[in-house]
Design a protein around this motif. Structure first.
Motif, mmCIF file in Angstrom:
data_model
loop_
_atom_site.group_PDB
_atom_site.id
_atom_site.type_symbol
_atom_site.label_atom_id
_atom_site.label_comp_id
_atom_site.label_asym_id
_atom_site.label_seq_id
_atom_site.Cartn_x
_atom_site.Cartn_y
_atom_site.Cartn_z
ATOM 1 N N SER A 8 -2.379 -2.143 7.025
ATOM 2 C CA SER A 8 -3.216 -3.292 6.705
ATOM 3 C C SER A 8 -3.506 -4.097 7.965
ATOM 4 O O SER A 8 -2.676 -4.179 8.862
ATOM 5 C CB SER A 8 -2.516 -4.192 5.674
ATOM 6 N N ASP A 26 -8.311 0.568 7.957
ATOM 7 C CA ASP A 26 -6.924 0.808 7.550
ATOM 8 C C ASP A 26 -6.711 2.274 7.195
ATOM 9 O O ASP A 26 -5.697 2.875 7.556
ATOM 10 C CB ASP A 26 -6.544 -0.066 6.358
ATOM 11 N N PHE A 46 -7.147 -0.817 -3.008
ATOM 12 C CA PHE A 46 -8.138 -0.562 -1.958
ATOM 13 C C PHE A 46 -7.474 0.252 -0.855
ATOM 14 O O PHE A 46 -6.255 0.345 -0.781
ATOM 15 C CB PHE A 46 -8.771 -1.864 -1.428
ATOM 16 N N GLY A 47 -8.286 0.862 -0.021
ATOM 17 C CA GLY A 47 -7.811 1.868 0.927
ATOM 18 C C GLY A 47 -6.830 1.386 1.972
ATOM 19 O O GLY A 47 -6.819 0.226 2.370
ATOM 20 N N GLY A 48 -5.995 2.341 2.416
ATOM 21 C CA GLY A 48 -5.034 2.091 3.480
ATOM 22 C C GLY A 48 -3.655 2.639 3.204
ATOM 23 O O GLY A 48 -2.778 2.586 4.047
ATOM 24 N N LYS A 101 0.844 -1.198 0.000
ATOM 25 C CA LYS A 101 0.000 0.000 0.000
ATOM 26 C C LYS A 101 0.881 1.251 0.000
ATOM 27 O O LYS A 101 0.617 2.200 -0.734
ATOM 28 C CB LYS A 101 -0.951 0.012 1.196
ATOM 29 N N ASP A 140 -7.086 4.142 -2.150
ATOM 30 C CA ASP A 140 -8.526 4.071 -2.431
ATOM 31 C C ASP A 140 -8.854 4.794 -3.738
ATOM 32 O O ASP A 140 -9.730 4.360 -4.488
ATOM 33 C CB ASP A 140 -9.364 4.605 -1.270
ATOM 34 N N PRO A 183 -10.807 -1.933 4.713
ATOM 35 C CA PRO A 183 -10.185 -0.763 4.085
ATOM 36 C C PRO A 183 -10.485 0.538 4.834
ATOM 37 O O PRO A 183 -9.610 1.392 4.973
ATOM 38 C CB PRO A 183 -10.773 -0.757 2.674
#
Length: 135
Positions: A115, A122, A96-98, A58, A70, A119
């Motif tokens: 993580s 996170d 995906f978010g984080g 991420k 995201d 999401p």
């Protein structure tokens, strides 16, 4: 400021961990510099083993594409401008978010990736770490 130091990473990780207390899910927290080199990392007790790589990826994604993960996910939907990007960079791009880029004077100088939860969880934890840097 032009680089992320270990002291920055420690401050961000500590703030993120404090937010984890609110969320209640053990997490992995990664901070990288502008070249996606790991500066600081913490795996909380009982955090998912898979979250080690996910948190690092991420952060890699956020610094590499200079945008929150995201938002990468939104742009990676079928028909969108980055559709298929999750299959690039040996699968390291997270959609995906984080993950959030760290900016200074309008330049991306690093990123934080978190993580372990949903999401949304996170993102809340990563945002707390990012806010600590911005203070």
């Amino acid at each position: 400021m032009t680089e992320i130091t270990l002291e920055h990473a420690k401050t961000m990780i500590e703030a993120a961990e404090n937010e984890v207390d609110e969320v209640g899910v053990p997490m992995c927290i990664a901070v990288v510099d502008g070249g996606a080199n790991l500066v600081g990392f913490h795996r909380m007790d009982d955090a998912l083993l898979a979250s080690v790589d996910i948190a690092r990826n991420k952060a890699y994604s956020a610094v590499g594409l200079k945008m929150p993960t995201d938002e990468i996910g939104e742009a990676a939907q079928p028909g969108a401008s980055l559709f298929g990007i999750g299959n690039t960079n040996d699968g390291r791009i997270v959609t995906f978010g984080g993950g959030f880029p760290i900016e200074s004077d309008g330049d991306v100088i690093g990123a934080i990736g978190v993580s372990g939860g949903s999401p949304e969880e996170d993102m809340a934890v990563a945002r707390a770490g990012l806010d600590a840097f911005e203070e």
